[in-house]
Design a protein around this motif. Structure first.
Motif, PDB file in Angstrom:
ATOM      1  N   TRP B  32       0.852  -1.181   0.000  1.00 24.45           N
ATOM      2  CA  TRP B  32       0.000   0.000   0.000  1.00 24.45           C
ATOM      3  C   TRP B  32       0.892   1.237   0.000  1.00 24.45           C
ATOM      4  O   TRP B  32       1.949   1.205   0.621  1.00 24.45           O
ATOM      5  CB  TRP B  32      -0.896  -0.004   1.256  1.00 24.45           C
ATOM      6  CG  TRP B  32      -1.771   1.201   1.346  1.00 24.45           C
ATOM      7  CD1 TRP B  32      -3.018   1.366   0.810  1.00 24.45           C
ATOM      8  CD2 TRP B  32      -1.448   2.448   1.978  1.00 24.45           C
ATOM      9  NE1 TRP B  32      -3.477   2.622   1.079  1.00 24.45           N
ATOM     10  CE2 TRP B  32      -2.541   3.315   1.785  1.00 24.45           C
ATOM     11  CE3 TRP B  32      -0.327   2.936   2.672  1.00 24.45           C
ATOM     12  CZ2 TRP B  32      -2.558   4.630   2.269  1.00 24.45           C
ATOM     13  CZ3 TRP B  32      -0.352   4.245   3.145  1.00 24.45           C
ATOM     14  CH2 TRP B  32      -1.451   5.064   2.957  1.00 24.45           C
ATOM     15  N   ILE B 345       9.407   5.868  -0.987  1.00 27.10           N
ATOM     16  CA  ILE B 345       8.339   6.847  -1.218  1.00 27.10           C
ATOM     17  C   ILE B 345       7.396   6.283  -2.268  1.00 27.10           C
ATOM     18  O   ILE B 345       7.831   5.879  -3.343  1.00 27.10           O
ATOM     19  CB  ILE B 345       8.922   8.178  -1.705  1.00 27.10           C
ATOM     20  CG1 ILE B 345       9.763   8.795  -0.588  1.00 27.10           C
ATOM     21  CG2 ILE B 345       7.809   9.135  -2.140  1.00 27.10           C
ATOM     22  CD1 ILE B 345      10.518  10.010  -1.015  1.00 27.10           C
ATOM     23  N   ASP B 347       4.024   7.399  -4.182  1.00 29.02           N
ATOM     24  CA  ASP B 347       3.203   8.580  -4.415  1.00 29.02           C
ATOM     25  C   ASP B 347       2.044   8.218  -5.332  1.00 29.02           C
ATOM     26  O   ASP B 347       2.258   7.883  -6.494  1.00 29.02           O
ATOM     27  CB  ASP B 347       4.089   9.646  -5.069  1.00 29.02           C
ATOM     28  CG  ASP B 347       3.353  10.964  -5.193  1.00 29.02           C
ATOM     29  OD1 ASP B 347       2.676  11.350  -4.230  1.00 29.02           O
ATOM     30  OD2 ASP B 347       3.451  11.605  -6.258  1.00 29.02           O
ATOM     31  N   ALA B 351      -2.955   9.026  -1.882  1.00 31.00           N
ATOM     32  CA  ALA B 351      -2.225   8.617  -0.681  1.00 31.00           C
ATOM     33  C   ALA B 351      -0.728   8.611  -0.949  1.00 31.00           C
ATOM     34  O   ALA B 351      -0.281   8.306  -2.055  1.00 31.00           O
ATOM     35  CB  ALA B 351      -2.684   7.225  -0.226  1.00 31.00           C
ATOM     36  N   LEU B 352      -0.004   8.966   0.095  1.00 26.32           N
ATOM     37  CA  LEU B 352       1.455   9.035   0.026  1.00 26.32           C
ATOM     38  C   LEU B 352       2.030   8.220   1.176  1.00 26.32           C
ATOM     39  O   LEU B 352       1.606   8.372   2.318  1.00 26.32           O
ATOM     40  CB  LEU B 352       1.887  10.502   0.172  1.00 26.32           C
ATOM     41  CG  LEU B 352       3.375  10.771   0.426  1.00 26.32           C
ATOM     42  CD1 LEU B 352       4.209  10.414  -0.799  1.00 26.32           C
ATOM     43  CD2 LEU B 352       3.584  12.240   0.801  1.00 26.32           C
ATOM     44  N   LEU B 353       3.001   7.380   0.860  1.00 26.57           N
ATOM     45  CA  LEU B 353       3.708   6.631   1.899  1.00 26.57           C
ATOM     46  C   LEU B 353       5.161   7.078   1.911  1.00 26.57           C
ATOM     47  O   LEU B 353       5.797   7.159   0.855  1.00 26.57           O
ATOM     48  CB  LEU B 353       3.649   5.123   1.608  1.00 26.57           C
ATOM     49  CG  LEU B 353       4.569   4.258   2.479  1.00 26.57           C
ATOM     50  CD1 LEU B 353       4.055   4.174   3.911  1.00 26.57           C
ATOM     51  CD2 LEU B 353       4.712   2.858   1.892  1.00 26.57           C
ATOM     52  N   VAL B 354       5.674   7.363   3.103  1.00 26.13           N
ATOM     53  CA  VAL B 354       7.103   7.637   3.258  1.00 26.13           C
ATOM     54  C   VAL B 354       7.615   6.744   4.378  1.00 26.13           C
ATOM     55  O   VAL B 354       7.159   6.840   5.521  1.00 26.13           O
ATOM     56  CB  VAL B 354       7.378   9.117   3.573  1.00 26.13           C
ATOM     57  CG1 VAL B 354       8.878   9.349   3.733  1.00 26.13           C
ATOM     58  CG2 VAL B 354       6.826  10.017   2.468  1.00 26.13           C
ATOM     59  N   THR B 355       8.531   5.857   4.045  1.00 20.90           N
ATOM     60  CA  THR B 355       9.120   4.987   5.060  1.00 20.90           C
ATOM     61  C   THR B 355      10.549   4.669   4.630  1.00 20.90           C
ATOM     62  O   THR B 355      11.110   5.371   3.792  1.00 20.90           O
ATOM     63  CB  THR B 355       8.247   3.717   5.287  1.00 20.90           C
ATOM     64  OG1 THR B 355       8.822   2.939   6.329  1.00 20.90           O
ATOM     65  CG2 THR B 355       8.109   2.883   4.042  1.00 20.90           C
TER      66      THR B 355
END
Lengths: 379, 379
Positions: B32, B345, B347, B351-355
């Motif tokens: 996700w 990242i 994008d 929704a945006l995921l940064v881990t």
């Protein structure tokens, strides 16, 4: 009125000469992609106060100046500034056709005000600074006005809290004796941004303060130094000022403004005036931040209790797990942060920045790169 | 035809019994926001090959099976799967009204194929795995088919490259003697995901391989074990299978499917079959990845030369300065990365995921949190 002493103007009369000037320029490149050409730093609420920086600047000045406030900004920001400051009349909204640096912006304000009333003491304060407490700032400005009335260009020096290499410094000289300005000192010189070693010696000496670009001065004295150092710029500005409150304003601005030389007020006025002994300083014992990068936004918007993550943005939908740093959201997107420290995330509809607090200063490079590569749609 | 030996089917005849089955389920929560309910992992090109994972799975199998390929997927993915696999006929596209876990999905395929031809040897391979080289995989499947023809449920065990705690393991027994399958071995047992210590002993022993959920088996043998272990599930699946190639399909599926028990094929068939001595294994000497998280995407899409940043996404506009890690862009936004290491990242429009690569496994937690907090629009 009959009780007035003719030999010395009362304090209230000196303060009545005050006129606030707000130069609102500068894109704030290091705050990209939040701050950008179409929506520069001063049009954002970067402190979570509910006010944009320019509105907060106006509200800091107006208790001192009443409606005597002039704004100098880019023509493209006319509507946004009008919306932020509906109190500003058309004659006090100075629009730059193109950026011409600070000497032209502040000099034009001085020239226009001089034409209206040569007794005016202007106080120029940038639109994108954060200051608290407001009362301490205002007390310093009052002292500055009293000092300016004695024939000085007065700067307010910020007490340095660390050996910053990002600011210019002001070297103070002896104490001055000015009624209504007990903390006034002379200024020996302005010095450029120092190296780290030099900055430390400045801090240790106790004689240096940060130059926040705040100037309080009789307009005639500003213009006198401008004329001496930048005669072409001076002549152009006086020509525009002559036409300003007339029907010829538009025509003259269009003809003269593009021809003006670009130079910073520091070189055109402040430094030579200091060398001539015409500059004084009031120490500013308030907290001051020029919101130079996203690390500043973290300082100005502390994280909620039990969290090390600062979240800005009305519609922000942030989920975090073991994440620290700053999220600035200008979208309604869900942002999930997992296991990442001291991160800086700025999420806008067309551009996303991911960096760290430590590297916040380097955002400028990204903007330069994007400009060079033609990605100007997001600048 | 007159040259055929009646006493033993020729190799080609054994392979002619092969029928590929592709279970395409699983959202891929740890991928996700790229992978999500409406666009699960198997519908993405996660390797930069230009093919989605399900298309690549089909193309790996079809040289062995021809058009004898059945897909089992969620009803909501009907259109997307049809678009990816236009070769699949309506009778070979099995749509689950709701997820019922792997025993129901694979068991229904077995039951339908059994009704068509009880001699079929099915080979079930998940739609979201990455395998190379394809020829080595296909050689292993051929061995598996030959072994299955001798009355085994055959799994293909992946040679472990590290002591993973994320996979179940297969413990191999003695070598089997099967014509056309020189590497076939018996299976002693399947074991669950181990602790790190135990995983290391597995690796050291040389007797354990990763369970990739690949099963090649005569459909009647699959159904025999299913009937013995899950009689209710078996009865329901057989009822659906009876109706499948008739006009009653829709009615029976609607009535029976929702009532079926949820259980994994491992518990319903593989483990009890192994205990009964009915399971064999072919070692798979190919590289295999189940693309379990974004760290896998980094492995499968190495960064361009002179870069430590993997960028995926057709419209990606990424500027980086001293940044390493993975960017998956599903938008046309400019993404600027400055001074950040091993970042992940992702994008997407909403929704945006940064881990980080290290925390890539924890993305699942974010999804669980979003589900719990009602932010299901982005799941």
């Amino acid at each position: 009125m009959s009780n007035e002493k003719p030999q010395a103007a009362p304090a209230s009369a000196v303060l009545d000469r005050f006129y606030g000037v707000i130069p609102a320029g500068g894109v704030g490149t290091r705050l990209w992609p939040l701050s950008r050409a179409a929506a520069p730093k001063f049009l954002h609420d970067l402190t979570g106060s509910g006010s944009t920086l320019i509105r907060a600047t106006y509200e800091r000045l107006s208790p001192l100046s009443g409606d005597r406030v002039m704004v100098v900004t880019g023509a493209v920001h006319r509507q946004a500034v009008r919306q932020q400051l509906p109190e500003i009349s058309n004659k006090n909204l100075v629009l730059e056709l193109e950026p011409k640096d600070s000497a032209a912006a502040i000099g034009l304000a001085a020239a226009i005000l001089y034409k209206r009333d040569p007794q005016i003491i202007m106080g120029s304060f940038a639109a994108d600074q954060v200051i608290a407490p407001v009362e301490v700032f205002q007390a310093a400005v009052r002292e500055a006005v009293h000092t300016a009335a004695q024939g000085y260009i007065v700067t307010i020096g910020i007490e340095p809290t660390h050996p910053s290499t990002g600011f210019g410094y002001i070297r103070a000289g002896e104490q001055l004796r000015v009624a209504g300005a007990p903390s006034a000192r002379s200024v020996v010189e302005f010095v450029e941004k120092p190296s780290a070693d030099v900055a430390q010696t400045y801090l240790d000496s106790g004689s240096y303060s940060w130059n926040a670009g705040m100037f309080v001065a009789p307009v005639d004295l500003m213009l006198k130094h401008l004329e001496a150092n930048e005669p072409v710029l001076y002549a152009g500005l006086m020509e525009i000022a002559d036409a300003w409150d007339t029907t010829r304003r538009r025509e003259v601005v269009r003809r003269v403004w593009p021809s003006l030389p670009k130079i910073a007020i520091d070189y055109a006025v402040a430094e030579p005036a200091a060398a001539a002994g015409d500059v004084a300083m009031i120490p500013g014992a308030f907290s001051w931040d020029d919101v130079g990068d996203f690390a500043a936004i973290g300082r100005l918007n502390p994280a909620a209790e039990n969290s090390n993550l600062t979240v800005m943005g009305e519609g922000a939908r942030v989920y975090s797990e073991n994440a620290t740093g700053i999220v600035v959201s200008d979208t309604k997107r869900v942002i999930a942060l997992i296991g990442i420290e001291d991160v800086v995330i700025v999420d806008t509809p067309d551009a996303l920045l991911v960096t760290t607090k430590e590297h916040a200063q380097e955002v400028k490079k990204a903007v330069e790169h994007l400009k060079a590569s033609g990605d100007t749609d997001v600048l």
